[in-house]
Design a protein around this motif. Structure first.
Motif, mmCIF file in Angstrom:
data_model
loop_
_atom_site.group_PDB
_atom_site.id
_atom_site.type_symbol
_atom_site.label_atom_id
_atom_site.label_comp_id
_atom_site.label_asym_id
_atom_site.label_seq_id
_atom_site.Cartn_x
_atom_site.Cartn_y
_atom_site.Cartn_z
ATOM 1 N N ASN A 56 0.831 -1.203 0.000
ATOM 2 C CA ASN A 56 0.000 0.000 0.000
ATOM 3 C C ASN A 56 0.871 1.261 0.000
ATOM 4 O O ASN A 56 0.738 2.143 -0.870
ATOM 5 C CB ASN A 56 -0.907 -0.068 1.228
ATOM 6 N N LEU A 57 1.805 1.351 0.942
ATOM 7 C CA LEU A 57 2.602 2.567 1.080
ATOM 8 C C LEU A 57 3.676 2.701 0.009
ATOM 9 O O LEU A 57 4.227 3.782 -0.190
ATOM 10 C CB LEU A 57 3.228 2.625 2.473
ATOM 11 N N ALA A 58 3.955 1.620 -0.709
ATOM 12 C CA ALA A 58 4.875 1.721 -1.845
ATOM 13 C C ALA A 58 4.229 2.465 -3.013
ATOM 14 O O ALA A 58 4.917 3.052 -3.849
ATOM 15 C CB ALA A 58 5.307 0.329 -2.293
ATOM 16 N N LYS A 62 -1.067 7.028 1.961
ATOM 17 C CA LYS A 62 -1.846 6.821 3.175
ATOM 18 C C LYS A 62 -2.179 5.335 3.309
ATOM 19 O O LYS A 62 -2.341 4.634 2.302
ATOM 20 C CB LYS A 62 -3.165 7.610 3.135
ATOM 21 N N VAL A 63 -2.315 4.884 4.532
ATOM 22 C CA VAL A 63 -2.757 3.512 4.773
ATOM 23 C C VAL A 63 -4.262 3.440 4.526
ATOM 24 O O VAL A 63 -5.028 4.253 5.041
ATOM 25 C CB VAL A 63 -2.437 3.071 6.220
ATOM 26 N N LEU A 64 -4.682 2.480 3.716
ATOM 27 C CA LEU A 64 -6.106 2.359 3.390
ATOM 28 C C LEU A 64 -6.912 1.949 4.619
ATOM 29 O O LEU A 64 -6.456 1.170 5.454
ATOM 30 C CB LEU A 64 -6.318 1.316 2.285
ATOM 31 N N ASN A 65 -8.136 2.469 4.707
ATOM 32 C CA ASN A 65 -9.034 2.022 5.764
ATOM 33 C C ASN A 65 -9.875 0.853 5.258
ATOM 34 O O ASN A 65 -9.888 0.538 4.060
ATOM 35 C CB ASN A 65 -9.904 3.180 6.273
ATOM 36 N N LEU A 211 -16.065 5.011 7.842
ATOM 37 C CA LEU A 211 -15.156 3.981 8.335
ATOM 38 C C LEU A 211 -13.733 4.504 8.479
ATOM 39 O O LEU A 211 -12.820 3.752 8.755
ATOM 40 C CB LEU A 211 -15.167 2.767 7.396
ATOM 41 N N GLY A 212 -13.537 5.778 8.260
ATOM 42 C CA GLY A 212 -12.212 6.370 8.379
ATOM 43 C C GLY A 212 -11.992 7.354 7.262
ATOM 44 O O GLY A 212 -11.875 6.964 6.105
ATOM 45 N N ASN A 213 -11.950 8.629 7.562
ATOM 46 C CA ASN A 213 -11.879 9.648 6.526
ATOM 47 C C ASN A 213 -10.516 9.678 5.863
ATOM 48 O O ASN A 213 -9.489 9.783 6.525
ATOM 49 C CB ASN A 213 -12.191 11.017 7.139
ATOM 50 N N ARG A 214 -10.511 9.561 4.544
ATOM 51 C CA ARG A 214 -9.270 9.569 3.779
ATOM 52 C C ARG A 214 -8.489 10.857 3.997
ATOM 53 O O ARG A 214 -7.264 10.880 3.913
ATOM 54 C CB ARG A 214 -9.580 9.391 2.284
ATOM 55 N N VAL A 217 -6.609 10.784 7.789
ATOM 56 C CA VAL A 217 -5.645 9.747 8.138
ATOM 57 C C VAL A 217 -4.223 10.298 8.014
ATOM 58 O O VAL A 217 -3.979 11.293 7.315
ATOM 59 C CB VAL A 217 -5.840 8.523 7.210
ATOM 60 N N LYS A 218 -3.262 9.665 8.715
ATOM 61 C CA LYS A 218 -1.872 10.107 8.672
ATOM 62 C C LYS A 218 -1.354 10.103 7.239
ATOM 63 O O LYS A 218 -1.494 9.121 6.516
ATOM 64 C CB LYS A 218 -1.000 9.193 9.534
ATOM 65 N N LYS A 219 -0.744 11.202 6.835
ATOM 66 C CA LYS A 219 -0.249 11.358 5.475
ATOM 67 C C LYS A 219 1.274 11.390 5.471
ATOM 68 O O LYS A 219 1.898 11.874 6.403
ATOM 69 C CB LYS A 219 -0.791 12.647 4.852
ATOM 70 N N HIS A 220 1.857 10.858 4.405
ATOM 71 C CA HIS A 220 3.297 10.886 4.209
ATOM 72 C C HIS A 220 3.564 11.918 3.111
ATOM 73 O O HIS A 220 3.550 11.598 1.926
ATOM 74 C CB HIS A 220 3.804 9.501 3.818
ATOM 75 N N HIS A 221 3.789 13.160 3.519
ATOM 76 C CA HIS A 221 3.784 14.282 2.585
ATOM 77 C C HIS A 221 4.897 14.190 1.531
ATOM 78 O O HIS A 221 4.662 14.435 0.348
ATOM 79 C CB HIS A 221 3.879 15.601 3.351
#
Length: 250
Positions: A56-58, A62-65, A211-214, A217-221
């Protein structure tokens, strides 16, 4: 020509299903309801079978909910049904869709195209995308190629070849489905867009966001900046791979 309309709908979302049924009945369009996958009902084993965070992070910042994973699985179920039922193509709708009154005419015009397409987008995201080539479909609708596809998956035609290509690259799930389809060049998809958009957004609250707002969620800027730059470069490098719209004419 074997064709079906699929409507993705959560079992609990009876109001949405009634809304879709009323529209499709008025348009004299038969459909099959496809029970949506509710992410919260997925076991850890079921999630791990189709998703891992490193993949996912590759590809995404963001990590999917579980809602996004469930949404992707719902579309996978539609693609599998297409293959199992040996359909030539399908119209796949999510249950928050406002349908154009000329939708049946559009379906008929799509059925007359040569089978050299995989995916036809019928809805828009937040931003309009620039058109490359265009051909007339009906008095109201045209078909276009775009380097950047609209992000929403509220409505789309998928051909049997498109379903097979999408299934081949579907798992492990790495991006939300509406984002993943934008990477058409990774999947060798021949994609088109109908204008004006015949499927619009209805006024329903997003069940994915519940179920978790996109957006929260923690972002990798830094990763996001790099991924966006790579995407911009790749769509341009792959411009020559855009399908020839003239080949759709029978």
């Amino acid at each position: 020509m074997q064709f079906k309309v699929f409507v993705i709908n959560l079992d609990k979302s009876t109001e949405r299903m009634a809304f879709m049924h009323q529209q499709l009945e008025q348009l004299n369009i038969e459909y099959e309801r496809v029970p949506a996958v509710y992410g919260k009902d997925l076991s850890e084993t079921e999630v791990q079978a189709v998703f891992n965070e490193s993949d996912n992070l590759a590809k995404y910042d963001k990590v999917l909910n579980v809602g996004e994973i469930g949404c992707y699985l719902s579309h996978i179920n539609c693609w599998n049904m297409m293959v199992e039922q040996e359909l030539d193509f399908a119209l796949i709708l999510e249950d928050d869709s406002v349908l154009n009154e000329e939708l049946l005419l559009l379906i008929n015009s799509i059925s007359e195209l040569s089978p050299s397409w995989d995916y036809i987008k019928l809805c828009h995201g937040r931003k309009q995308k620039a058109v490359i080539d265009t051909m007339k479909l009906t008095e109201q609708f045209s078909l276009s190629t775009c380097l950047k596809l609209p992000s929403s998956t509220r409505g789309q035609f998928v051909s049997i070849s498109g379903a097979k290509k999408l299934l081949a690259s579907a798992t492990p799930i790495s991006r939300p489905i509406d984002i993943d389809i934008q990477y058409w060049y990774e999947k060798s998809l021949a994609c088109f867009v109908v204008r004006p958009f015949p499927v619009l957004e209805a006024d329903f609250e997003s069940e994915i966001c519940n179920l978790g707002n996109r957006h929260t969620v923690k972002k990798h800027h830094i990763k996001r900046i790099w991924q966006k730059a790579c995407f911009e470069l790749n769509v341009r490098l792959n411009q020559k791979k855009l399908p020839d719209i003239n080949k759709l004419k029978q």
